[in-house]
Scaffold this active site. Structure first.
Site, PDB file in Angstrom:
ATOM      1  N   GLU A  90      20.587   1.145  36.335  1.00 23.90           N
ATOM      2  CA  GLU A  90      19.807  -0.091  36.237  1.00 23.90           C
ATOM      3  C   GLU A  90      19.971  -0.635  34.825  1.00 23.90           C
ATOM      4  O   GLU A  90      20.027   0.132  33.877  1.00 23.90           O
ATOM      5  CB  GLU A  90      18.306   0.151  36.474  1.00 23.90           C
ATOM      6  N   TYR A 102      29.534  -2.443  31.445  1.00 23.19           N
ATOM      7  CA  TYR A 102      29.589  -1.839  32.783  1.00 23.19           C
ATOM      8  C   TYR A 102      30.613  -2.555  33.676  1.00 23.19           C
ATOM      9  O   TYR A 102      31.358  -1.915  34.414  1.00 23.19           O
ATOM     10  CB  TYR A 102      28.206  -1.877  33.445  1.00 23.19           C
TER      11      TYR A 102
END
Ligand SMILES: CC(C)(COP(=O)(O)OP(=O)(O)OC[C@H]1O[C@@H](n2cnc3c(N)ncnc32)[C@H](O)[C@@H]1OP(=O)(O)O)[C@@H](O)C(=O)NCCC(=O)NCCS
Length: 140
Positions: A90, A102
């Site tokens: 998250e 990411y």
């Protein structure tokens, strides 16, 4: 460094407990000239894969590939030790730096957890990365 990186930092006792008692966790650090400049962790969860718990790089050492290196090493270790085939995490919706990292490593957005962060109720973006190519059935 945790306090420099996060608005709701983990305490020393959480880190100690994670490192010494959680058999399903892997934590690694990045070291430059004998100084810890970054760290990252993952929980290996059956049926889910690897769940990145945290990643932080000392502000003075950012944009030098350390975050990327930490994630790549953590992925390798988790695949070897835990046999995971996917990873999730998250990230705050406003944390564009981390999202850029990411995405660069193949994570894709897959949903939102509403008001996930306790301090300011910010939503979290859920991201996933498949570590093995999905097999397709080919008829003969
Ligand atoms: C997110 C974080 C770990 C990145 O660490 P880093 O060592 O600076 O990242 P890297 O140098 O390995 O960056 C790899 C790639 O990620 C992307 N990226 C990283 N920081 C970025 C930024 N500030 N802006 C845009 N893209 C960024 C870039 O694509 C970068 O590649 P490039 O430098 O070749 O363009 C670091 O900013 C950090 O500790 N932030 C605070 C803690 C945090 O938010 N953790 C994530 C919680 S979910």
């Amino acid at each position: 460094m945790e306090r420099k990186c996060f608005s709701t930092p983990w305490s020393r006792s959480i880190f100690l407990s994670e490192i010494t008692r959680n058999d399903n966790a892997i934590y690694i650090v990045a070291v430059v000239a004998e100084r810890i400049v970054g760290y990252a962790g993952i929980w290996i969860i059956l049926d889910e894969g690897g769940h990145i718990t945290n990643i932080g790089v000392d502000p003075a050492f950012r944009r030098q590939g350390i975050g990327r290196g930490l994630l790549e090493e953590l992925t390798l270790q988790a695949m070897c030790r835990g046999g995971i085939i996917a990873m999730t995490l998250e990230v705050r919706l406003s944390n564009y730096e981390a999202q850029a990292l990411y995405r660069k490593l193949g994570f894709e957005p897959s949903g939102i957890r509403k008001e996930y962060y306790q301090d300011d109720k910010e939503d979290a973006l859920i991201m996933w990365r498949e570590l093995v190519e999905k097999r397709t059935n080919v008829g003969n």
